[in-house]
Design a protein around this motif. Structure first.
Motif, short mmCIF file in Angstrom:
data_model
loop_
_atom_site.label_atom_id
_atom_site.label_comp_id
_atom_site.label_asym_id
_atom_site.label_seq_id
_atom_site.Cartn_x
_atom_site.Cartn_y
_atom_site.Cartn_z
N ASN A 6 0.84 -1.18 0.00
CA ASN A 6 0.00 0.00 0.00
C ASN A 6 0.89 1.25 0.00
N PRO A 7 0.49 2.31 -0.67
CA PRO A 7 1.29 3.53 -0.58
C PRO A 7 1.29 4.08 0.85
N ILE A 8 2.31 4.85 1.17
CA ILE A 8 2.36 5.59 2.43
C ILE A 8 1.37 6.75 2.32
N ALA A 9 0.58 6.99 3.37
CA ALA A 9 -0.42 8.06 3.33
C ALA A 9 -0.06 9.18 4.30
N TYR A 45 2.08 11.76 9.00
CA TYR A 45 1.31 10.56 8.69
C TYR A 45 -0.14 10.67 9.13
N GLU A 77 -5.35 19.19 -3.08
CA GLU A 77 -5.11 18.22 -4.14
C GLU A 77 -4.26 17.11 -3.55
N THR A 78 -4.31 15.95 -4.15
CA THR A 78 -3.54 14.81 -3.65
C THR A 78 -2.37 14.56 -4.58
N SER A 80 1.09 12.31 -5.53
CA SER A 80 1.41 10.90 -5.39
C SER A 80 2.53 10.52 -6.33
N GLY A 81 3.08 9.33 -6.10
CA GLY A 81 4.09 8.82 -7.01
C GLY A 81 5.18 8.06 -6.27
N PRO A 82 6.00 7.37 -7.06
CA PRO A 82 7.04 6.54 -6.46
C PRO A 82 8.23 7.34 -5.97
N ASP A 83 8.41 8.57 -6.48
CA ASP A 83 9.68 9.27 -6.26
C ASP A 83 9.61 10.49 -5.34
N TRP A 89 6.66 4.72 -2.51
CA TRP A 89 5.46 5.22 -3.20
C TRP A 89 4.54 5.85 -2.17
N ILE A 91 1.44 8.90 -1.00
CA ILE A 91 0.31 9.78 -1.29
C ILE A 91 0.33 10.89 -0.25
N VAL A 93 -2.08 14.09 0.80
CA VAL A 93 -3.28 14.88 0.58
C VAL A 93 -3.00 16.28 1.11
#
Lengths: 221, 221
Positions: A6-9, A45, A77-78, A80-83, A89, A91, A93
């Motif tokens: 899961n992505p980090i939020a 987080y 806006e959210t 996101s991405g791997p980098d 990866w 996210i 918000v």
DNA sequence: ACAATAGTGTCTTTAAGACATTATTCA
DNA sequence: TGAATAATGTCTTAAAGACACTATTGT
């Protein structure tokens, strides 16, 4: 549960304020983690155990990290991405908050207020988030009572006009601005006067906390 | 990595189209998981291993699940909380896409097109997401060329006006609408004509793919 | 009295709305 | 030729912009 990691939020906050007619953004020096020591937007987080929503998470972080209680906040806006975060990866918000300067803490090495036209390098993709926040603010500025969120509970019309001018980045026509504000019922008279100028100015309050407008409050030149 | 469990990260898509002058939303019947058999917005998990961004995740899911390739898409809003998904604290990044009807597949039991004014019960908090999408569409409709995304590559001005009328939910003044569209340079003539009506109408294309406008294209009554 | 800022009046110009009119095709 | 739809012209009304003017305070 998903078969995939899961992505980090996380959440981040763009806290904007008005100081001597200039738009400023609050930046926090990172105490730990990636980009330690760098300036970044306040954020952190999501804690599913205690946060009931993303806005909750933002308020918790702002209260704890910065001693800030925001009046007006909206989701921006959210991102996101791997980098964008070296931890993987992710996210984020992003939220935007407009706060009167005197509702914010004094400047320290850990929390600084920077003019939006003269920003230092920021951690992560936070420069991009700030750019999006400013686009949103300028876009919504002319079509809402958003800029009034920079002012206190009550304010004069000249103050209100200066807030709009700071947001829109241009001078507004005085007579037309006042006509619209009054004719459209955006404010109501408090009966009080501000005596800090030569001729005292009438103090108003917003007729409703926030309002989007059918027509623009921009009143060129 | 966080000490806390991470929220589940999903994306959802509100796919809007125009069919016989009515706004329609594409709904998918859930093949598995929570709310199996119910109607819902197309969506799914973010796959960090293959998706480079949230928009990527949406496009992958739409291509796979629905055979849909969207032209115009934007991020709408991120919905979150402990209760919206029975699997646990979740984040859904909702997207909105405007697609010409003839670029979408035929209706089946699995993928249906429903009039926005007559929606069935939806899984999760998807009714709320649809409501947000319609607010965004209507809010942005008057101040952008967004409604033209419902039309094909080229279109007539009467078609364009009908798209705006569907989005805004009101009739527009013909002469004033045309004046604005032409004066503001929103479209350029293709030189072609549409011969499906009695008097052939000139075919135009958008001068730029998407454009936000200073003033409203609403032209009352 | 004069400087400084708040607030109003009014003239000119521009844009919006209403609606009649003309134009081009098909049957 | 008449029905249907596209497209334009023009008159009236409303709003925006410009800017001079008046008002109320402090020094």
């Amino acid at each position: 549960m998903p078969d995939y990691t899961n992505p980090i939020a996380t959440v981040d906050a763009v806290i904007l304020t008005l100081e001597q007619g200039r738009l400023k953004i609050m930046l926090a020096r990172r105490a730990a983690g990636p980009f330690q020591g760098a300036l970044a937007l306040p954020g952190g987080y999501v804690h599913p155990e205690e946060d009931r929503s993303l806005a909750d998470a933002v308020r918790r972080i702002l209260r704890g990290k910065c001693g800030v209680d925001v009046a007006y906040m909206e989701q921006l806006e959210t991102f996101s991405g791997p980098d964008r975060d070296p931890r993987g990866w992710s996210i984020s918000v992003a939220h935007i908050a407009l706060v009167p300067r005197d509702a914010l803490p004094v400047e320290t090495e850990e929390r600084q207020f920077h003019d939006v036209d003269d920003l230092p390098d920021l951690a992560f993709d936070h420069a991009e988030i700030v750019a999006a926040a400013l686009r949103r603010l300028r876009g919504k500025g002319a079509y809402s009572t958003l800029p009034a969120a920079f002012l206190g509970e009550s304010f004069t019309l000249p103050e209100m006009q200066r807030a709009y001018e700071a947001v829109l980045g241009e001078r507004l026509n005085l007579a037309a601005f006042r006509r619209k504000v009054m004719d459209w019922g955006l404010v109501e008279d408090t009966g009080e006067k501000d005596r800090s100028t030569d001729r005292p100015a009438a103090l108003y309050r917003l007729a409703e906390p926030f309002r989007t407008l059918e027509r623009s409050l921009r009143t060129a030149a």
